[in-house]
Design a protein around this motif. Structure first.
Motif, PDB file in Angstrom:
ATOM      1  N   SER A   1       9.869 -10.100   3.010  1.00 17.47           N
ATOM      2  CA  SER A   1      10.768  -9.748   4.282  1.00 17.47           C
ATOM      3  C   SER A   1      12.269  -9.638   4.133  1.00 17.47           C
ATOM      4  CB  SER A   1      10.439 -10.967   5.242  1.00 17.47           C
ATOM      5  OG  SER A   1      11.001 -12.425   4.549  1.00 17.47           O
ATOM      6  N   TRP A   2      12.633  -9.889   2.904  1.00 18.46           N
ATOM      7  CA  TRP A   2      14.111 -10.009   2.667  1.00 18.46           C
ATOM      8  C   TRP A   2      14.541  -8.487   2.164  1.00 18.46           C
ATOM      9  CZ3 TRP A   2      15.113  -8.325  -2.301  1.00 18.46           C
ATOM     10  CH2 TRP A   2      14.116  -8.489  -3.222  1.00 18.46           C
ATOM     11  N   GLY A   3      13.524  -7.846   1.702  1.00 18.91           N
ATOM     12  CA  GLY A   3      13.720  -6.432   1.243  1.00 18.91           C
ATOM     13  C   GLY A   3      12.871  -6.226  -0.108  1.00 18.91           C
ATOM     14  N   TRP A   4      13.357  -5.639  -1.226  1.00 20.51           N
ATOM     15  CA  TRP A   4      12.383  -5.238  -2.318  1.00 20.51           C
ATOM     16  C   TRP A   4      13.311  -4.915  -3.569  1.00 20.51           C
ATOM     17  CZ3 TRP A   4      14.185  -0.552  -3.456  1.00 20.51           C
ATOM     18  CH2 TRP A   4      14.365   0.653  -2.475  1.00 20.51           C
ATOM     19  N   ARG A   5      12.761  -5.145  -4.566  1.00 20.15           N
ATOM     20  CA  ARG A   5      13.620  -4.855  -5.992  1.00 20.15           C
ATOM     21  C   ARG A   5      12.350  -3.991  -6.938  1.00 20.15           C
ATOM     22  NH1 ARG A   5      14.654  -9.705  -7.598  1.00 20.15           N
ATOM     23  NH2 ARG A   5      16.472  -9.846  -6.288  1.00 20.15           N
ATOM     24  N   VAL A   6      13.139  -2.954  -7.484  1.00 18.55           N
ATOM     25  CA  VAL A   6      12.258  -2.045  -8.046  1.00 18.55           C
ATOM     26  C   VAL A   6      12.807  -1.340  -9.400  1.00 18.55           C
ATOM     27  CG1 VAL A   6      11.065  -1.144  -5.851  1.00 18.55           C
ATOM     28  CG2 VAL A   6      12.921   0.247  -6.931  1.00 18.55           C
TER      29      VAL A   6
ATOM     30  N   LEU B   1      14.142   2.830  16.401  1.00 19.25           N
ATOM     31  CA  LEU B   1      14.585   1.682  15.440  1.00 19.25           C
ATOM     32  C   LEU B   1      13.358   1.066  14.481  1.00 19.25           C
ATOM     33  CD1 LEU B   1      17.033   0.254  14.192  1.00 19.25           C
ATOM     34  CD2 LEU B   1      16.744  -1.598  16.176  1.00 19.25           C
ATOM     35  N   GLU B   2      12.513   0.872  15.361  1.00 11.38           N
ATOM     36  CA  GLU B   2      11.183   0.208  14.597  1.00 11.38           C
ATOM     37  C   GLU B   2      10.594   1.094  13.430  1.00 11.38           C
ATOM     38  OE1 GLU B   2       6.401  -0.992  15.629  1.00 11.38           O
ATOM     39  OE2 GLU B   2       7.649  -0.216  17.137  1.00 11.38           O
ATOM     40  N   ARG B   3      10.560   2.432  13.641  1.00 13.93           N
ATOM     41  CA  ARG B   3      10.116   3.403  12.596  1.00 13.93           C
ATOM     42  C   ARG B   3      11.237   3.280  11.583  1.00 13.93           C
ATOM     43  NH1 ARG B   3       6.282   3.360  15.311  1.00 13.93           N
ATOM     44  NH2 ARG B   3       5.949   1.799  13.344  1.00 13.93           N
ATOM     45  N   VAL B   4      12.560   3.252  11.818  1.00 19.11           N
ATOM     46  CA  VAL B   4      13.405   3.378  10.656  1.00 19.11           C
ATOM     47  C   VAL B   4      13.370   2.107   9.691  1.00 19.11           C
ATOM     48  CG1 VAL B   4      15.813   3.570  10.234  1.00 19.11           C
ATOM     49  CG2 VAL B   4      15.168   4.861  12.144  1.00 19.11           C
ATOM     50  N   TRP B   5      13.348   1.003  10.563  1.00 20.19           N
ATOM     51  CA  TRP B   5      13.074  -0.376   9.584  1.00 20.19           C
ATOM     52  C   TRP B   5      11.832  -0.070   8.811  1.00 20.19           C
ATOM     53  CZ3 TRP B   5      16.731  -2.944   7.950  1.00 20.19           C
ATOM     54  CH2 TRP B   5      17.792  -3.197   8.678  1.00 20.19           C
TER      55      TRP B   5
ATOM     56  N   VAL C   1      17.936  -6.738   3.266  1.00 24.34           N
ATOM     57  CA  VAL C   1      17.773  -6.561   4.503  1.00 24.34           C
ATOM     58  C   VAL C   1      18.662  -7.672   5.427  1.00 24.34           C
ATOM     59  CG1 VAL C   1      15.986  -4.605   4.603  1.00 24.34           C
ATOM     60  CG2 VAL C   1      15.564  -6.951   5.435  1.00 24.34           C
ATOM     61  N   ASP C   2      19.275  -7.334   6.468  1.00 22.13           N
ATOM     62  CA  ASP C   2      19.805  -8.281   7.397  1.00 22.13           C
ATOM     63  C   ASP C   2      19.339  -7.890   8.811  1.00 22.13           C
ATOM     64  OD1 ASP C   2      20.944 -10.024   9.335  1.00 22.13           O
ATOM     65  OD2 ASP C   2      22.737 -10.222   7.801  1.00 22.13           O
ATOM     66  N   LEU C   3      18.007  -8.199   9.309  1.00 20.38           N
ATOM     67  CA  LEU C   3      17.627  -7.461  10.406  1.00 20.38           C
ATOM     68  C   LEU C   3      18.471  -7.993  11.675  1.00 20.38           C
ATOM     69  CD1 LEU C   3      13.828  -8.084   9.874  1.00 20.38           C
ATOM     70  CD2 LEU C   3      15.037  -5.772   9.833  1.00 20.38           C
ATOM     71  N   PRO C   4      18.878  -9.360  11.805  1.00 18.89           N
ATOM     72  CA  PRO C   4      19.495  -9.725  13.268  1.00 18.89           C
ATOM     73  C   PRO C   4      20.970  -9.013  13.240  1.00 18.89           C
ATOM     74  CG  PRO C   4      18.607 -11.923  11.950  1.00 18.89           C
ATOM     75  CD  PRO C   4      18.476 -10.539  11.051  1.00 18.89           C
TER      76      PRO C   4
END
Length: 276
Positions: free
Chosen positions: A56-61, A25-29, A79-82
């Protein structure tokens, strides 16, 4: 896997992809948050990419597809990590308002299950069925390419030497005569806890680090459009290096590890790698 994404109104689910990824899961995130790899690892589909915002919320490109070069569009990933999920939204262009919701669940040390739901604006049933099939084919390929990178990165992290202990028992290795070595070029060799690549540049034998210092990607490919010989390019993020100096050749200021010396034994006529 139960998953009820908070999809925007006016969208229809056209396809669902469920599969297991052989990576933690760490590698996938880590992969999800890494927008920089898209035009390199997925160069068949992404022509270019420029960041607008990230955190930390994600990205926009701003990106372009290879199918429609010259027609950039904006993509946002949140992303919503929790909760263990994220959404990719296309904000403009032909696929505007499309939302792709992905749920991640760990299934072991090196296994993560994914469920990807594809939501698009409602058109006719026939066109949405076709859109769903295209998304399934595309994302099967993208995830397979990502999975291969994540597996290789996981193996590289586990085999990464710590300090000098990994190579202290091996200080030299015989490679054969110059003609034997040249007949094998280019090739990689594990020596003193690291992987090195031997190649020829302008008929000169060169040894260089075969692992990119950025994310431990493989440095075994020479860019076909390189203006000068003696460069290698990482297929994951496009970092380039001059194999003779180890310096970055793309202005990103990274440097390869100092390679072992290539020494010719005049008595035996063989070439030997020797730690510096």
């Amino acid at each position: 896997m139960n998953f009820f994404p908070p999809v925007s109104p006016g969208l229809e689910r056209v396809a669902v992809l469920e599969r297991q990824i052989d990576a933690s899961l760490e590698r996938v995130w880590e992969n999800v948050l890494d927008w920089e790899h898209l035009p390199w690892l997925h160069r068949k589909d992404f022509a270019s990419i420029e960041p607008i915002e990230q955190g930390s919320w994600g990205w926009r490109v701003r990106t372009e597809s290879t199918a429609q070069p010259g027609h950039p569009f904006t993509v946002e990933l949140e992303v919503d990590l929790p909760e263990g999920h994220y959404v990719t939204r296309t904000l403009d262009g032909p696929s505007a308002r499309t939302e792709i919701w992905t749920r991640l669940q760990p299934k072991g040390r090196d296994a993560t299950s994914i469920r990807v739901e594809f939501w698009v604006p409602t058109f006719s049933k026939m066109s949405n069925e076709a859109i769903g099939k295209r998304y399934l084919a595309l994302y099967q390929r993208l995830w397979s390419e990502d999975e291969a990178m994540m597996i290789e990165r996981s193996e590289a992290l586990r085999s990464k030497p710590v300090g000098k202990a990994a190579g202290e028992s091996t200080v030299r290795i015989d490679l054969g005569t110059p003609s034997e070595v040249r007949a094998r070029l280019p090739f990689c060799i594990n020596f003193a806890g690291n992987t090195w690549r031997l190649c020829a540049v302008d008929d000169e034998l060169v040894v260089h680090d075969a692992v990119c210092p950025h994310a431990l990607g493989p440095l075994v490919d020479e860019p076909t459009e390189a203006e000068q010989p003696g460069q290698v390019e990482c297929p994951w993020h496009g970092f380039r290096f001059d194999v003779r100096t180890g310096r970055s050749s793309d202005g990103r200021r990274l440097r390869l590890r100092t390679p072992p010396r290539l020494v010719e034994d005049t008595a035996s006529g063989t070439l030997t790698l020797v730690m510096r």
